[in-house]
Design a protein around this motif. Structure first.
Motif, PDB file in Angstrom:
ATOM      1  N   ALA A 142      -2.935   6.617  -3.984  1.00 50.83           N
ATOM      2  CA  ALA A 142      -1.615   7.016  -3.482  1.00 50.83           C
ATOM      3  C   ALA A 142      -0.788   5.788  -3.122  1.00 50.83           C
ATOM      4  CB  ALA A 142      -1.765   7.928  -2.272  1.00 50.83           C
ATOM      5  N   ARG A 143      -1.402   4.748  -2.536  1.00 50.15           N
ATOM      6  CA  ARG A 143      -0.691   3.512  -2.217  1.00 50.15           C
ATOM      7  C   ARG A 143      -0.162   2.853  -3.495  1.00 50.15           C
ATOM      8  NH1 ARG A 143       0.991   3.638   2.890  1.00 50.15           N
ATOM      9  NH2 ARG A 143      -0.679   3.468   4.441  1.00 50.15           N
ATOM     10  N   ARG A 144      -1.006   2.857  -4.543  1.00 49.34           N
ATOM     11  CA  ARG A 144      -0.570   2.256  -5.808  1.00 49.34           C
ATOM     12  C   ARG A 144       0.606   3.035  -6.396  1.00 49.34           C
ATOM     13  NH1 ARG A 144      -4.353   0.645 -11.006  1.00 49.34           N
ATOM     14  NH2 ARG A 144      -2.630   0.004 -12.369  1.00 49.34           N
ATOM     15  N   MET A 145       0.520   4.369  -6.348  1.00 43.44           N
ATOM     16  CA  MET A 145       1.607   5.188  -6.876  1.00 43.44           C
ATOM     17  C   MET A 145       2.868   5.014  -6.046  1.00 43.44           C
ATOM     18  SD  MET A 145      -0.632   8.581  -7.804  1.00 43.44           S
ATOM     19  CE  MET A 145       0.708   9.475  -8.624  1.00 43.44           C
ATOM     20  N   GLN A 146       2.703   4.781  -4.733  1.00 44.67           N
ATOM     21  CA  GLN A 146       3.849   4.519  -3.863  1.00 44.67           C
ATOM     22  C   GLN A 146       4.543   3.233  -4.284  1.00 44.67           C
ATOM     23  OE1 GLN A 146       2.786   3.634   0.141  1.00 44.67           O
ATOM     24  NE2 GLN A 146       4.904   3.564   0.903  1.00 44.67           N
ATOM     25  N   GLY A 199      12.301   2.634  -8.532  1.00 45.93           N
ATOM     26  CA  GLY A 199      13.454   3.199  -7.862  1.00 45.93           C
ATOM     27  C   GLY A 199      13.406   4.697  -7.630  1.00 45.93           C
ATOM     28  N   THR A 200      12.240   5.306  -7.777  1.00 47.44           N
ATOM     29  CA  THR A 200      12.109   6.754  -7.526  1.00 47.44           C
ATOM     30  C   THR A 200      11.751   6.959  -6.061  1.00 47.44           C
ATOM     31  OG1 THR A 200       9.846   6.618  -8.338  1.00 47.44           O
ATOM     32  CG2 THR A 200      11.509   7.366  -9.897  1.00 47.44           C
ATOM     33  N   THR A 201      12.750   6.754  -5.223  1.00 49.42           N
ATOM     34  CA  THR A 201      12.515   6.772  -3.784  1.00 49.42           C
ATOM     35  C   THR A 201      12.071   8.136  -3.273  1.00 49.42           C
ATOM     36  OG1 THR A 201      14.868   7.194  -3.474  1.00 49.42           O
ATOM     37  CG2 THR A 201      14.143   4.891  -3.344  1.00 49.42           C
ATOM     38  N   GLY A 202      12.427   9.194  -4.008  1.00 51.45           N
ATOM     39  CA  GLY A 202      12.024  10.529  -3.564  1.00 51.45           C
ATOM     40  C   GLY A 202      10.510  10.697  -3.564  1.00 51.45           C
ATOM     41  N   LEU A 203       9.812  10.017  -4.475  1.00 51.36           N
ATOM     42  CA  LEU A 203       8.357  10.104  -4.540  1.00 51.36           C
ATOM     43  C   LEU A 203       7.667   9.138  -3.599  1.00 51.36           C
ATOM     44  CD1 LEU A 203       7.807  10.417  -8.415  1.00 51.36           C
ATOM     45  CD2 LEU A 203       7.643  12.221  -6.695  1.00 51.36           C
ATOM     46  N   THR A 204       8.395   8.080  -3.204  1.00 50.00           N
ATOM     47  CA  THR A 204       7.773   7.051  -2.361  1.00 50.00           C
ATOM     48  C   THR A 204       7.265   7.646  -1.046  1.00 50.00           C
ATOM     49  OG1 THR A 204       9.256   5.378  -3.281  1.00 50.00           O
ATOM     50  CG2 THR A 204       8.131   4.830  -1.222  1.00 50.00           C
ATOM     51  N   GLY A 205       8.085   8.436  -0.381  1.00 45.63           N
ATOM     52  CA  GLY A 205       7.678   9.033   0.888  1.00 45.63           C
ATOM     53  C   GLY A 205       6.524   9.993   0.725  1.00 45.63           C
ATOM     54  N   ARG A 206       6.528  10.749  -0.394  1.00 48.36           N
ATOM     55  CA  ARG A 206       5.443  11.709  -0.645  1.00 48.36           C
ATOM     56  C   ARG A 206       4.107  10.998  -0.793  1.00 48.36           C
ATOM     57  NH1 ARG A 206       4.925  14.973  -6.330  1.00 48.36           N
ATOM     58  NH2 ARG A 206       2.705  15.555  -6.086  1.00 48.36           N
ATOM     59  N   TYR A 207       4.098   9.899  -1.604  1.00 47.78           N
ATOM     60  CA  TYR A 207       2.844   9.178  -1.802  1.00 47.78           C
ATOM     61  C   TYR A 207       2.397   8.467  -0.517  1.00 47.78           C
ATOM     62  CZ  TYR A 207       3.621   9.960  -6.780  1.00 47.78           C
ATOM     63  OH  TYR A 207       3.808  10.547  -8.006  1.00 47.78           O
ATOM     64  N   GLU A 208       3.382   8.003   0.264  1.00 47.41           N
ATOM     65  CA  GLU A 208       3.047   7.337   1.534  1.00 47.41           C
ATOM     66  C   GLU A 208       2.380   8.333   2.484  1.00 47.41           C
ATOM     67  OE1 GLU A 208       5.170   4.682   5.075  1.00 47.41           O
ATOM     68  OE2 GLU A 208       6.397   5.797   3.625  1.00 47.41           O
ATOM     69  N   ASN A 209       2.903   9.558   2.551  1.00 49.10           N
ATOM     70  CA  ASN A 209       2.297  10.581   3.419  1.00 49.10           C
ATOM     71  C   ASN A 209       0.878  10.928   2.955  1.00 49.10           C
ATOM     72  OD1 ASN A 209       4.558  10.774   5.037  1.00 49.10           O
ATOM     73  ND2 ASN A 209       5.475  12.448   3.842  1.00 49.10           N
ATOM     74  N   THR A 210       0.704  11.017   1.635  1.00 50.67           N
ATOM     75  CA  THR A 210      -0.627  11.331   1.105  1.00 50.67           C
ATOM     76  C   THR A 210      -1.622  10.242   1.482  1.00 50.67           C
ATOM     77  OG1 THR A 210       0.274  12.579  -0.767  1.00 50.67           O
ATOM     78  CG2 THR A 210      -1.969  11.718  -1.005  1.00 50.67           C
TER      79      THR A 210
END
Length: 339
Positions: free
Chosen positions: A291-295, A302-313
């Protein structure tokens, strides 16, 4: 009719963890003219090679060899169970069997002791040496019920006192010694004529268990009934249902014959639970790392919408992993790091 004294001429010895040193001490203490056959069952990994006969042959004056199926029971000889075979006593011969494992072991000490109880009875001496858990305790009790003599290594001397302690918890005996003393007393015991007395016939349960050890794995070795109710537990060897044996139940067998003592079954499930928790911990750590790597990749693209999701995971996985790690270290401190 005048009762004729007899000599004890079969000695069955069981050992497990720490047993090599105990067996060496026993072999060293026995004299060259020892007037009994010695059968040794020690827990060995199925695919291993065993140098135990060479070790025991060098330790003392008695010759030692791996037992041969159908071979004679030779006085003054140490017969060692080979890996992945139960060593059993027949009518004057040795029997090697790939019968079902008992508490995960083949050879099993209980199997050897039971066969001596049936085929030697009062002429047998059972010796329990260093080892973990309780293999040998049920077989030693059966041997004593059939008129045999029990001897146990002093638990205070044994590297692993579990087997000696469990044997003594089930069978009372005055013959509890350090190994060097045990060997000396054993030599005197087999040279002293035994006084004949009434010996009960082997019980149906004892005969059944001995037959299972000889016959190999097969369906319906034990079937459910009033005397063998389902336990609600599964066999760690094959996954089948375990049936209760004894009253109160202290032994379990599945329908194809795998046997488990209560203590061994508990320990096996404990190990399975520990392995499952370890697998879960590694999965959480790896999921957090992924998840950190995907973040990072999402942020880079620049896909900031996914950054928070992967960070939470990643955060949730790390928090769960830390909770699980603390639990593992508290329950199993000997494992150190479970990652």
């Amino acid at each position: 009719m005048v009762a004729v004294p007899f000599h004890r001429d079969v000695v069955v010895v069981g050992a497990s963890a720490g047993g090599v040193e105990s067996l060496r001490g026993l072999a060293r203490a026995l004299p060259e003219d020892f007037p009994a056959a010695v059968l040794v069952a020690m827990h060995l990994a199925p695919g291993s090679s065993s140098a135990l006969p060479q070790i025991l042959g060098r330790a003392g004056p008695l010759p030692a060899t791996h037992a041969v199926h159908g071979g004679p029971v030779t006085k003054g000889m140490i017969h060692v169970a080979p890996p992945d075979r139960h060593l059993l006593l027949g009518d004057g011969t040795l029997v090697l069997s790939r019968g079902p494992t008992e508490s995960g072991h083949r050879p099993a000490v209980n199997a050897t002791f039971r066969s001596a109880a049936i085929h030697a009875g009062p002429a047998a001496v059972g010796v329990v040496l260093s080892g973990a858990l309780d293999d040998g305790s049920a077989g030693l009790a059966a041997l004593v019920e059939r008129g045999g003599v029990a001897m146990v290594q002093d638990p205070a001397e044994a590297l692993y006192p579990g087997m000696p302690r469990n044997a003594l918890a089930r069978t009372s005996t005055e013959h509890v010694y350090p190994v060097d003393v045990l060997g000396t007393v054993l030599d005197k015991l087999v040279r002293t004529p035994g006084e004949p007395g009434p010996v009960p016939p082997p019980s149906p349960a004892l005969l059944l268990e001995d037959r299972i050890a000889r016959d190999g794995v097969r369906m319906d070795a034990v079937t459910p009934g009033e005397s063998n109710p389902p336990s609600g537990y599964s066999c760690p060897d094959c996954g089948g249902a375990l049936l209760e044996l004894g009253e109160p139940p202290d032994q379990y067998r599945c329908r194809i014959g795998h046997a488990w003592s209560t203590e061994a079954l508990l320990r096996t499930h404990d190990l399975e639970f520990e392995r499952a928790l370890g697998t879960a911990l590694r999965s959480l750590d790896e999921k957090a790392a992924l998840a950190r790597r995907m973040q990072r990749d999402a942020k880079l693209h620049g896909t900031t919408g996914l950054t928070g999701r992967y960070e939470n995971t990643a955060r949730e996985c790390l928090e769960a992993a830390e909770t699980l790690r603390r639990f593992l270290l508290a329950q199993y401190p000997e494992t150190g790091s479970a990652s």
